[in-house]
Scaffold this motif. Structure first.
Motif, PDB file in Angstrom:
ATOM      1  N   ALA A 216      26.250  31.581  39.270  1.00 16.03           N
ATOM      2  CA  ALA A 216      27.092  30.390  39.186  1.00 16.03           C
ATOM      3  C   ALA A 216      28.553  30.805  39.275  1.00 16.03           C
ATOM      4  O   ALA A 216      29.016  31.643  38.501  1.00 16.03           O
ATOM      5  N   TYR A 217      29.256  30.222  40.226  1.00 14.72           N
ATOM      6  CA  TYR A 217      30.664  30.538  40.472  1.00 14.72           C
ATOM      7  C   TYR A 217      31.512  29.328  40.101  1.00 14.72           C
ATOM      8  O   TYR A 217      31.337  28.243  40.667  1.00 14.72           O
ATOM      9  N   PHE A 218      32.440  29.521  39.168  1.00  8.84           N
ATOM     10  CA  PHE A 218      33.327  28.451  38.737  1.00  8.84           C
ATOM     11  C   PHE A 218      34.717  28.684  39.327  1.00  8.84           C
ATOM     12  O   PHE A 218      35.440  29.592  38.909  1.00  8.84           O
ATOM     13  N   PHE A 219      35.078  27.855  40.298  1.00  9.83           N
ATOM     14  CA  PHE A 219      36.417  27.900  40.892  1.00  9.83           C
ATOM     15  C   PHE A 219      37.272  26.917  40.096  1.00  9.83           C
ATOM     16  O   PHE A 219      37.410  25.748  40.461  1.00  9.83           O
ATOM     17  N   SER A 220      37.853  27.408  39.014  1.00  8.82           N
ATOM     18  CA  SER A 220      38.492  26.511  38.062  1.00  8.82           C
ATOM     19  C   SER A 220      39.469  27.278  37.180  1.00  8.82           C
ATOM     20  O   SER A 220      39.369  28.509  37.049  1.00  8.82           O
TER      21      SER A 220
ATOM     22  N   VAL B  55      44.084  21.820  39.286  1.00  6.42           N
ATOM     23  CA  VAL B  55      43.839  22.850  40.303  1.00  6.42           C
ATOM     24  C   VAL B  55      44.208  22.300  41.674  1.00  6.42           C
ATOM     25  O   VAL B  55      43.676  21.270  42.101  1.00  6.42           O
ATOM     26  N   ASN B  56      45.093  22.989  42.365  1.00  7.35           N
ATOM     27  CA  ASN B  56      45.568  22.549  43.675  1.00  7.35           C
ATOM     28  C   ASN B  56      45.106  23.530  44.763  1.00  7.35           C
ATOM     29  O   ASN B  56      45.703  24.589  44.934  1.00  7.35           O
ATOM     30  N   PRO B  57      44.053  23.197  45.518  1.00  4.81           N
ATOM     31  CA  PRO B  57      43.553  24.114  46.541  1.00  4.81           C
ATOM     32  C   PRO B  57      44.500  24.275  47.725  1.00  4.81           C
ATOM     33  O   PRO B  57      44.317  25.175  48.546  1.00  4.81           O
ATOM     34  N   ASN B  58      45.514  23.412  47.813  1.00  3.00           N
ATOM     35  CA  ASN B  58      46.494  23.531  48.897  1.00  3.00           C
ATOM     36  C   ASN B  58      47.586  24.555  48.601  1.00  3.00           C
ATOM     37  O   ASN B  58      48.349  24.914  49.505  1.00  3.00           O
ATOM     38  N   ASP B  59      47.662  24.970  47.352  1.00  2.00           N
ATOM     39  CA  ASP B  59      48.601  26.037  47.011  1.00  2.00           C
ATOM     40  C   ASP B  59      48.241  27.296  47.793  1.00  2.00           C
ATOM     41  O   ASP B  59      47.060  27.667  47.880  1.00  2.00           O
ATOM     42  N   THR B  60      49.235  27.971  48.357  1.00  2.00           N
ATOM     43  CA  THR B  60      48.979  29.115  49.239  1.00  2.00           C
ATOM     44  C   THR B  60      48.193  30.214  48.543  1.00  2.00           C
ATOM     45  O   THR B  60      47.215  30.739  49.088  1.00  2.00           O
ATOM     46  N   PHE B  61      48.593  30.566  47.319  1.00  3.51           N
ATOM     47  CA  PHE B  61      47.891  31.624  46.595  1.00  3.51           C
ATOM     48  C   PHE B  61      46.456  31.219  46.292  1.00  3.51           C
ATOM     49  O   PHE B  61      45.519  32.006  46.486  1.00  3.51           O
ATOM     50  N   VAL B  62      46.288  30.004  45.801  1.00  3.56           N
ATOM     51  CA  VAL B  62      44.946  29.525  45.440  1.00  3.56           C
ATOM     52  C   VAL B  62      44.035  29.498  46.659  1.00  3.56           C
ATOM     53  O   VAL B  62      42.885  29.974  46.601  1.00  3.56           O
ATOM     54  N   LYS B  63      44.525  28.947  47.750  1.00  2.00           N
ATOM     55  CA  LYS B  63      43.698  28.837  48.958  1.00  2.00           C
ATOM     56  C   LYS B  63      43.300  30.216  49.477  1.00  2.00           C
ATOM     57  O   LYS B  63      42.146  30.436  49.874  1.00  2.00           O
ATOM     58  N   THR B  64      44.229  31.166  49.458  1.00  2.00           N
ATOM     59  CA  THR B  64      43.923  32.516  49.933  1.00  2.00           C
ATOM     60  C   THR B  64      42.887  33.188  49.045  1.00  2.00           C
ATOM     61  O   THR B  64      41.915  33.785  49.531  1.00  2.00           O
ATOM     62  N   LYS B  65      43.100  33.104  47.733  1.00  3.20           N
ATOM     63  CA  LYS B  65      42.164  33.737  46.797  1.00  3.20           C
ATOM     64  C   LYS B  65      40.789  33.088  46.862  1.00  3.20           C
ATOM     65  O   LYS B  65      39.761  33.779  46.901  1.00  3.20           O
ATOM     66  N   TYR B  66      40.770  31.778  46.888  1.00  2.04           N
ATOM     67  CA  TYR B  66      39.488  31.082  46.868  1.00  2.04           C
ATOM     68  C   TYR B  66      38.726  31.246  48.180  1.00  2.04           C
ATOM     69  O   TYR B  66      37.493  31.385  48.176  1.00  2.04           O
ATOM     70  N   SER B  67      39.419  31.229  49.304  1.00  2.00           N
ATOM     71  CA  SER B  67      38.722  31.403  50.581  1.00  2.00           C
ATOM     72  C   SER B  67      38.098  32.786  50.679  1.00  2.00           C
ATOM     73  O   SER B  67      36.986  32.948  51.198  1.00  2.00           O
ATOM     74  N   SER B  68      38.795  33.800  50.150  1.00  2.00           N
ATOM     75  CA  SER B  68      38.243  35.155  50.146  1.00  2.00           C
ATOM     76  C   SER B  68      37.014  35.247  49.242  1.00  2.00           C
ATOM     77  O   SER B  68      36.003  35.866  49.602  1.00  2.00           O
TER      78      SER B  68
END
Length: 253
Positions: free
Chosen positions: A167-171, A44-57
């Motif tokens: 419980a939220y799993f960001f994975s 899992v790469n949180p620096n990926d643009t899509f991942v960071k946008t989705k996860y921050s929201s």
């Protein structure tokens, strides 16, 4: 006379119900316990643009929904080889939502504005703290294995004290353990196998019911991801796994 008595009794009961409803509405909400699991493995790469946008929201939404009054708790754990021992953050809300019973309209508005301002500031601080934890890298040896199921005792412990646990799993939810399931090398091939494995694995946690917990899987995959990358059988495994442990609310995002 009998009719008058019935009418009087009905009025008393109606008044009592109205008073109960009013009192319940005036009370501050019950405290919540929120667990956030951030995947800190290589997949899992949180620096990926899509991942960071989705996860921050998603982080913004969970903070706004679950941090509501004084005493609400949010904890962050890192998913890797030693998940159950990887608590990275604990915060407890200090913004009190007081009872508004008996307040004048002017005082009610003032109390509401003060609460809104205070809770907004606190939510922003918590959001910032979670984003910092999301973006932390893990270069240690623990990033080579993914032990998602180790979060079960953490959730069960929270449920022992708090009736409202989320419980939220960001994975990517790809369990990968040398001594257990390894969905990288051997994912479930179909719905039936996913269900069978989930039932078998959940049996190891038979003494730890998750009844009452809400489970949310926030996957890092774009809508264009292939089934090889975003394997639906892996997702079904976890839905069945959590269901076997008594969780009626499992949401995929």
């Amino acid at each position: 006379m009998k009719k008058a008595f019935i009418l009087l009794l009905g009025g008393i009961l109606l008044g009592a119900c109205s008073e109960t409803t009013k009192n319940e509405a005036d009370l501050p909400p019950a405290n919540t316990y929120t667990l956030v699991f951030f995947d800190k493995t290589q997949s899992v790469n949180p620096n990926d643009t899509f991942v960071k946008t989705k996860y921050s929201s998603a982080i913004r939404n969970l903070v706004d929904q679950n941090i509501r009054t004084e005493g609400d708790i949010l904890e962050v754990y890192f998913i890797h080889e030693n998940t159950s021992k990887a608590r990275a953050l604990t915060v407890k809300s200090r913004t009190a939502k007081e009872s508004t019973e008996g307040l004048s309209p002017t005082d009610l508005e003032a109390a509401s504005n003060a609460y809104d301002l205070s809770i907004k500031k606190e939510r922003q601080m918590i959001y910032n703290a979670l984003m910092q934890k999301l973006m932390e890298s893990n270069s240690s040896a623990s990033n080579s294995e993914t032990n998602i199921s180790a979060g079960i005792p953490v959730i069960a412990t929270a449920l022992a004290t708090y009736p409202d646990v989320k419980a939220y799993f960001f994975s990517d939810m790809v369990e990968s353990m040398r001594s257990g399931r390894d969905f990288h090398s051997r994912p479930p091939q179909n719905r039936e196998q996913a269900q069978s494995w989930a039932r078998e694995d959940a049996g190891k946690y038979a003494q730890q019911s998750l009844s009452g917990a809400g489970i949310y899987m926030i996957l890092p995959f774009s809508p264009n991801s292939s089934s090889k990358i975003n394997n639906p059988n892996v997702t079904e495994y976890w839905k069945d796994f959590f269901g076997e442990l008594g969780t009626g609310n499992v949401t995929e995002q």
